[in-house]
Design a protein around this motif. Structure first.
Motif: not given
Length: 318
Positions: A71, A74-75, A77, A101, A104, A106-107, A161, A165
């Motif tokens: 993660f 991810r923004r 996170y 998280v 989302q 990946d940013d 996930e 997580y």
């Protein structure tokens, strides 16, 4: 310096020097190692010093909130990534942040900060179902298929996930996931056992520092003594003298270190005093003590009573 002229032996060019090469079990050809061992045995019988170097356990990567993890890009996170570990884990357990998280992608902005790392995380994610969540209590380097994240998630009725997580963010955030990409093609260490039991195979192949945020190969000697000579449950173990020789005199002889490797008059007295019944590894953790605060995975152990370096006792441990 005098260089010996190469000679011919049974049609093979002989350098007069030992040769060692990397040998692992791969998923693409899980039986290839048998051919390599066979050819090396034939070379040994012909008087040629050819020695495969074999890892003593599965080779892959350790992921956790302290290092690399699924993660990281991810923004939601990234917004809490600089918090101290226990506070970060608590923030990630917040239901709103957890949902953000997990939902989302990946940013691109976060990925642009380190494109190579983004590629690595994407590669890790391809194997997500086959990672093994681990804790201090379940630290096991030969886990069975029932310990894979994919099966655990299915049994719990949650997504893959979500399972990983929640594992990362539980308690103080120190839990890890392990993946074994080499030496674990059949879900066990049977191939590694067969390689290590050969007298001409070197138990070596530790990472020299290139991947310190994802592996801790400095713990291999302790692992070999504890796992292969005592703890293994899913197959046979190796005799303790066999393991000790591979860690000491065997490798010293291979590299021409004639002043060490055995206990004898006139040689270096590099000696560990070990309570073998208590010898164990603990859960790996990240230390940030490299230059500029760089991180490295450290794995502590129990059971070493004393260490002598050339006859001197600089450190006494309990």
């Amino acid at each position: 310096m005098m260089i010996e002229r190469p000679s011919r032996h049974s049609g093979v060019l002989v350098s007069g020097r030992p040769v060692t090469y990397l040998l692992m079990q791969s998923r693409s050809d899980p039986e290839d190692w048998r051919r390599m061992i066979g050819w090396s045995a034939e070379a040994q019988a012909a008087g040629l010093g050819i020695y495969p170097q074999v890892s003593s356990r599965g080779i892959g990567a350790l992921t956790s909130l302290q290092g690399y993890h699924f993660f990281l890009m991810r923004r939601a996170y990234h917004e809490v990534s600089t918090l101290p570990l226990s506070e970060r884990a608590a923030a990630l357990r917040d239901p709103q942040r957890r949902a953000a998280v997990l939902s989302q992608p990946d940013d691109p902005g976060v990925m642009a900060l380190d494109p190579k790392l983004a590629d690595f995380i994407a590669l890790l994610r391809q194997n997500m179902a086959n990672v093994y969540p681990m804790t201090e209590e379940t630290l096991d380097y030969e886990p069975g298929p029932e310990r894979k994240a994919g099966g655990l998630a299915q049994a719990a009725g949650i997504s893959l996930e979500e399972l990983i997580y929640d594992h990362y963010s539980a308690a103080d955030g120190r839990k890890i996931c392990a993946s074994f990409m080499l030496n674990y093609a059949e879900g066990n260490l049977d191939a590694t056992y067969e390689m290590l039991r050969q007298p001409f195979v070197a138990a070596a192949l530790g990472d020299g520092g290139a991947h310190v945020r994802m592996v801790c190969d400095a713990s291999w000697p302790t692992f070999q003594l504890a796992f292969w000579a005592r703890n293994r449950k899913r197959g046979p173990i190796l005799p303790l003298p066999h393991v000790v020789k591979k860690l000491t005199g065997g490798n010293a002889a291979l590299y021409g270190l004639s002043d060490r490797g055995v206990i004898a008059p006139g040689l270096r007295a590099d000696i560990n005093v070990i309570d073998h019944d208590r010898l164990r590894l603990h859960l790996p953790e990240m230390l940030f003590d490299l230059p500029s605060g760089g991180g490295r995975i450290h794995q502590s152990s129990s059971g070493y009573l004393a260490t002598m370096v050339n006859g001197v006792l600089p450190v006494v441990m309990t």
